[in-house]
Scaffold this motif. Structure first.
Motif, PDB file in Angstrom:
ATOM      1  N   THR A 224      34.895  24.241  16.027  1.00  0.00           N
ATOM      2  CA  THR A 224      35.749  23.061  16.160  1.00  0.00           C
ATOM      3  C   THR A 224      34.907  21.866  16.595  1.00  0.00           C
ATOM      4  O   THR A 224      33.704  22.004  16.837  1.00  0.00           O
ATOM      5  CB  THR A 224      36.830  23.324  17.236  1.00  0.00           C
ATOM      6  N   GLU A 225      35.550  20.721  16.718  1.00  0.00           N
ATOM      7  CA  GLU A 225      34.825  19.521  17.190  1.00  0.00           C
ATOM      8  C   GLU A 225      34.144  19.808  18.539  1.00  0.00           C
ATOM      9  O   GLU A 225      33.021  19.376  18.785  1.00  0.00           O
ATOM     10  CB  GLU A 225      35.788  18.340  17.322  1.00  0.00           C
ATOM     11  N   GLU A 226      34.833  20.560  19.410  1.00  0.00           N
ATOM     12  CA  GLU A 226      34.294  20.851  20.749  1.00  0.00           C
ATOM     13  C   GLU A 226      33.004  21.679  20.674  1.00  0.00           C
ATOM     14  O   GLU A 226      32.154  21.604  21.558  1.00  0.00           O
ATOM     15  CB  GLU A 226      35.318  21.619  21.602  1.00  0.00           C
ATOM     16  N   SER A 227      32.862  22.450  19.613  1.00  0.00           N
ATOM     17  CA  SER A 227      31.654  23.289  19.474  1.00  0.00           C
ATOM     18  C   SER A 227      30.383  22.443  19.468  1.00  0.00           C
ATOM     19  O   SER A 227      29.287  22.938  19.743  1.00  0.00           O
ATOM     20  CB  SER A 227      31.704  24.106  18.182  1.00  0.00           C
ATOM     21  N   TYR A 228      30.525  21.163  19.110  1.00  0.00           N
ATOM     22  CA  TYR A 228      29.348  20.290  19.019  1.00  0.00           C
ATOM     23  C   TYR A 228      29.134  19.447  20.276  1.00  0.00           C
ATOM     24  O   TYR A 228      28.275  18.562  20.286  1.00  0.00           O
ATOM     25  CB  TYR A 228      29.470  19.378  17.789  1.00  0.00           C
ATOM     26  N   ASN A 229      29.904  19.720  21.347  1.00  0.00           N
ATOM     27  CA  ASN A 229      29.771  18.908  22.570  1.00  0.00           C
ATOM     28  C   ASN A 229      28.332  18.871  23.089  1.00  0.00           C
ATOM     29  O   ASN A 229      27.788  17.802  23.359  1.00  0.00           O
ATOM     30  CB  ASN A 229      30.678  19.454  23.689  1.00  0.00           C
ATOM     31  N   THR A 230      27.715  20.052  23.213  1.00  0.00           N
ATOM     32  CA  THR A 230      26.356  20.106  23.767  1.00  0.00           C
ATOM     33  C   THR A 230      25.382  19.357  22.861  1.00  0.00           C
ATOM     34  O   THR A 230      24.504  18.630  23.333  1.00  0.00           O
ATOM     35  CB  THR A 230      25.896  21.570  23.934  1.00  0.00           C
ATOM     36  N   LEU A 231      25.542  19.529  21.543  1.00  0.00           N
ATOM     37  CA  LEU A 231      24.650  18.846  20.600  1.00  0.00           C
ATOM     38  C   LEU A 231      24.666  17.339  20.846  1.00  0.00           C
ATOM     39  O   LEU A 231      23.614  16.701  20.937  1.00  0.00           O
ATOM     40  CB  LEU A 231      25.086  19.144  19.156  1.00  0.00           C
ATOM     41  N   PHE A 232      25.868  16.772  20.968  1.00  0.00           N
ATOM     42  CA  PHE A 232      25.940  15.314  21.147  1.00  0.00           C
ATOM     43  C   PHE A 232      25.537  14.890  22.558  1.00  0.00           C
ATOM     44  O   PHE A 232      24.982  13.809  22.738  1.00  0.00           O
ATOM     45  CB  PHE A 232      27.321  14.788  20.744  1.00  0.00           C
ATOM     46  N   ASP A 233      25.784  15.753  23.550  1.00  0.00           N
ATOM     47  CA  ASP A 233      25.314  15.430  24.909  1.00  0.00           C
ATOM     48  C   ASP A 233      23.783  15.357  24.931  1.00  0.00           C
ATOM     49  O   ASP A 233      23.198  14.521  25.597  1.00  0.00           O
ATOM     50  CB  ASP A 233      25.771  16.493  25.914  1.00  0.00           C
ATOM     51  N   LYS A 234      23.149  16.255  24.184  1.00  0.00           N
ATOM     52  CA  LYS A 234      21.682  16.347  24.223  1.00  0.00           C
ATOM     53  C   LYS A 234      21.002  15.463  23.173  1.00  0.00           C
ATOM     54  O   LYS A 234      19.779  15.346  23.160  1.00  0.00           O
ATOM     55  CB  LYS A 234      21.255  17.805  24.004  1.00  0.00           C
ATOM     56  N   THR A 235      21.803  14.889  22.251  1.00  0.00           N
ATOM     57  CA  THR A 235      21.214  14.033  21.200  1.00  0.00           C
ATOM     58  C   THR A 235      21.932  12.680  21.213  1.00  0.00           C
ATOM     59  O   THR A 235      22.690  12.356  20.297  1.00  0.00           O
ATOM     60  CB  THR A 235      21.382  14.679  19.798  1.00  0.00           C
ATOM     61  N   PRO A 236      21.736  11.889  22.274  1.00  0.00           N
ATOM     62  CA  PRO A 236      22.452  10.610  22.331  1.00  0.00           C
ATOM     63  C   PRO A 236      21.982   9.664  21.228  1.00  0.00           C
ATOM     64  O   PRO A 236      20.832   9.749  20.794  1.00  0.00           O
ATOM     65  CB  PRO A 236      22.096  10.064  23.717  1.00  0.00           C
ATOM     66  N   PHE A 237      22.899   8.803  20.764  1.00  0.00           N
ATOM     67  CA  PHE A 237      22.502   7.803  19.763  1.00  0.00           C
ATOM     68  C   PHE A 237      21.447   6.891  20.370  1.00  0.00           C
ATOM     69  O   PHE A 237      21.499   6.582  21.563  1.00  0.00           O
ATOM     70  CB  PHE A 237      23.714   6.950  19.359  1.00  0.00           C
ATOM     71  N   LYS A 238      20.522   6.422  19.517  1.00  0.00           N
ATOM     72  CA  LYS A 238      19.474   5.519  20.014  1.00  0.00           C
ATOM     73  C   LYS A 238      19.544   4.155  19.329  1.00  0.00           C
ATOM     74  O   LYS A 238      18.835   3.244  19.711  1.00  0.00           O
ATOM     75  CB  LYS A 238      18.101   6.139  19.754  1.00  0.00           C
ATOM     76  N   HIS A 239      20.353   4.037  18.277  1.00  0.00           N
ATOM     77  CA  HIS A 239      20.400   2.765  17.548  1.00  0.00           C
ATOM     78  C   HIS A 239      21.112   1.706  18.404  1.00  0.00           C
ATOM     79  O   HIS A 239      21.905   2.052  19.282  1.00  0.00           O
ATOM     80  CB  HIS A 239      21.123   2.938  16.201  1.00  0.00           C
ATOM     81  N   PRO A 240      20.827   0.423  18.154  1.00  0.00           N
ATOM     82  CA  PRO A 240      21.550  -0.623  18.884  1.00  0.00           C
ATOM     83  C   PRO A 240      23.058  -0.476  18.609  1.00  0.00           C
ATOM     84  O   PRO A 240      23.456  -0.248  17.471  1.00  0.00           O
ATOM     85  CB  PRO A 240      21.008  -1.913  18.264  1.00  0.00           C
ATOM     86  N   CYS A 241      23.861  -0.588  19.681  1.00  0.00           N
ATOM     87  CA  CYS A 241      25.293  -0.269  19.510  1.00  0.00           C
ATOM     88  C   CYS A 241      26.076  -1.427  18.872  1.00  0.00           C
ATOM     89  O   CYS A 241      27.180  -1.219  18.366  1.00  0.00           O
ATOM     90  CB  CYS A 241      25.918   0.122  20.840  1.00  0.00           C
ATOM     91  N   GLY A 242      25.473  -2.661  18.880  1.00  0.00           N
ATOM     92  CA  GLY A 242      26.149  -3.795  18.235  1.00  0.00           C
ATOM     93  C   GLY A 242      25.972  -3.701  16.729  1.00  0.00           C
ATOM     94  O   GLY A 242      25.090  -2.985  16.246  1.00  0.00           O
ATOM     95  N   LYS A 243      26.800  -4.408  15.989  1.00  0.00           N
ATOM     96  CA  LYS A 243      26.717  -4.402  14.522  1.00  0.00           C
ATOM     97  C   LYS A 243      26.864  -3.008  13.919  1.00  0.00           C
ATOM     98  O   LYS A 243      26.169  -2.624  12.975  1.00  0.00           O
ATOM     99  CB  LYS A 243      25.435  -5.074  14.051  1.00  0.00           C
ATOM    100  N   THR A 244      27.737  -2.222  14.528  1.00  0.00           N
ATOM    101  CA  THR A 244      28.088  -0.935  13.926  1.00  0.00           C
ATOM    102  C   THR A 244      28.918  -1.212  12.674  1.00  0.00           C
ATOM    103  O   THR A 244      29.772  -2.099  12.679  1.00  0.00           O
ATOM    104  CB  THR A 244      28.906  -0.105  14.944  1.00  0.00           C
ATOM    105  N   MET A 245      28.630  -0.472  11.623  1.00  0.00           N
ATOM    106  CA  MET A 245      29.373  -0.654  10.370  1.00  0.00           C
ATOM    107  C   MET A 245      30.161   0.621  10.046  1.00  0.00           C
ATOM    108  O   MET A 245      29.568   1.654   9.731  1.00  0.00           O
ATOM    109  CB  MET A 245      28.396  -0.982   9.238  1.00  0.00           C
ATOM    110  N   PHE A 246      31.484   0.547  10.164  1.00  0.00           N
ATOM    111  CA  PHE A 246      32.342   1.645   9.717  1.00  0.00           C
ATOM    112  C   PHE A 246      32.675   1.390   8.253  1.00  0.00           C
ATOM    113  O   PHE A 246      32.465   0.284   7.730  1.00  0.00           O
ATOM    114  CB  PHE A 246      33.619   1.686  10.552  1.00  0.00           C
ATOM    115  N   TRP A 247      33.215   2.365   7.591  1.00  0.00           N
ATOM    116  CA  TRP A 247      33.628   2.182   6.199  1.00  0.00           C
ATOM    117  C   TRP A 247      34.757   3.152   5.888  1.00  0.00           C
ATOM    118  O   TRP A 247      34.938   4.153   6.585  1.00  0.00           O
ATOM    119  CB  TRP A 247      32.451   2.413   5.231  1.00  0.00           C
ATOM    120  N   SER A 248      35.510   2.852   4.864  1.00  0.00           N
ATOM    121  CA  SER A 248      36.542   3.775   4.404  1.00  0.00           C
ATOM    122  C   SER A 248      36.847   3.408   2.967  1.00  0.00           C
ATOM    123  O   SER A 248      37.235   2.268   2.676  1.00  0.00           O
ATOM    124  CB  SER A 248      37.787   3.638   5.293  1.00  0.00           C
ATOM    125  N   GLY A 249      36.586   4.337   2.067  1.00  0.00           N
ATOM    126  CA  GLY A 249      36.777   4.074   0.643  1.00  0.00           C
ATOM    127  C   GLY A 249      35.654   3.245   0.039  1.00  0.00           C
ATOM    128  O   GLY A 249      35.751   2.816  -1.104  1.00  0.00           O
TER     129      GLY A 249
END
Ligand SMILES: NC(=O)c1ccc[n+]([C@@H]2O[C@H](COP(=O)([O-])OP(=O)(O)OC[C@H]3O[C@@H](n4cnc5c(N)ncnc54)[C@H](O)[C@@H]3O)[C@@H](O)[C@H]2O)c1
Length: 250
Positions: free
Chosen positions: A72-97
């Motif tokens: 489940t999504e929770e199975s990846y908790n440790t992965l994301f705790d140990k692999t924090p994002f490093k990119h600048p958090c501004g100018k995030t680009m989401f998309w859909s379609g």
């Protein structure tokens, strides 16, 4: 020297040896091929080899030895705790379609980031993985034919984390030619917009990709829903139409 008569027999033996020895090892190699691809994409991101090795080990802990629906999504908790994002958090680009266009856009404009520009997003784009109870192997076929499954759970989790991380001014690229550019039930709607953080984000802009600018497409009902959700979060909302060349965008 082998006589002509014995040749067909040695030919048959060779075929049997190939069948008996090579087929099982090819099956086991699925794990080796997956690990090799993971490492190559990770090192090429670029990330250092030891970090990639450690990240692969933590990643495997999420699904190896488990049946598909147990991940489940929770199975990846440790992965994301140990692999924090490093990119600048501004100018995030989401998309859909608008996957193709948004990906090309952030590749060209290296100060914009979509989820595929993060280490884990980059490495796992286009890959499939799953495990099996009682097995130490990684399998790569039919991994996403049940719900939940390791692949979907990963993408949902990274989408939540990516949205929580966004700060300052962020953007979403939407298809302005659709009846509902902000489409109910998409990952953007269920996992990203709900996780945008009031205390981190100043503004959120919908970039509507259109065939021809008319100045009317930002008025579509589904965008009013998006605008209201952001208003509730006290995040400034803006919307603009751009044609596919996106020259007039920023
Ligand atoms: N591989 C990845 O990079 C990946 C995977 C999953 C989620 N995400 C994250 O989630 C978002 C993208 O996922 P998503 O589910 O929102 O979009 P999507 O483009 O993957 O769309 C999901 C489904 O909804 C349909 N759809 C999308 N917009 C529509 C519209 N306006 N009208 C009719 N149908 C429409 C699509 O055709 C598709 O079948 C991104 O912001 C990204 O950060 C990324």
């Amino acid at each position: 020297m082998a006589s002509k008569k014995s040749l067909p027999i040695s030919g048959t033996l060779t075929v049997m040896v190939i069948v008996v020895v090579l087929v099982p090892s090819a099956m086991l190699d699925e794990t080796a091929v997956f690990r090799d691809t993971f490492m190559k994409k990770c090192v090429g991101y670029p990330e250092d080899k030891n970090t990639c090795k450690a990240t692969l080990a933590i990643f495997e802990e999420a699904y190896v030895g488990k049946d598909k629906t147990a991940v489940t999504e929770e199975s990846y908790n440790t992965l994301f705790d140990k692999t924090p994002f490093k990119h600048p958090c501004g100018k995030t680009m989401f998309w859909s379609g608008t996957y193709e266009l948004a990906s090309r856009f952030t590749q060209k404009r290296d100060n914009f980031y979509n989820v595929g520009d993060t280490l884990l997003g980059h490495v796992l784009t286009g890959m499939a993985w799953c495990g099996k109870a009682g097995s130490k192997e990684t399998f790569t076929d039919n991994c996403a034919d049940v719900f939940p499954n390791p692949v979907l759970s990963f993408w949902l989790k990274i989408s939540v984390k990516f949205a929580q991380y966004a700060c300052d001014d962020s953007y979403v690229m939407l298809d302005g030619e659709k009846d509902q550019p902000y489409y109910t039930g998409t990952v953007l709607d269920t996992h990203e917009v709900p996780n945008l953080q009031t205390n981190r984000l100043k503004s959120f802009t919908a970039i509507l990709v259109v065939n021809k600018e008319t100045g009317t497409k930002c008025n579509k009902e589904s965008l009013k829903n998006l605008s209201n959700i952001l208003k509730g979060k006290k995040i400034n909302y803006a919307c603009k139409e751009v044609t596919r060349s996106i020259k007039n965008c920023f």
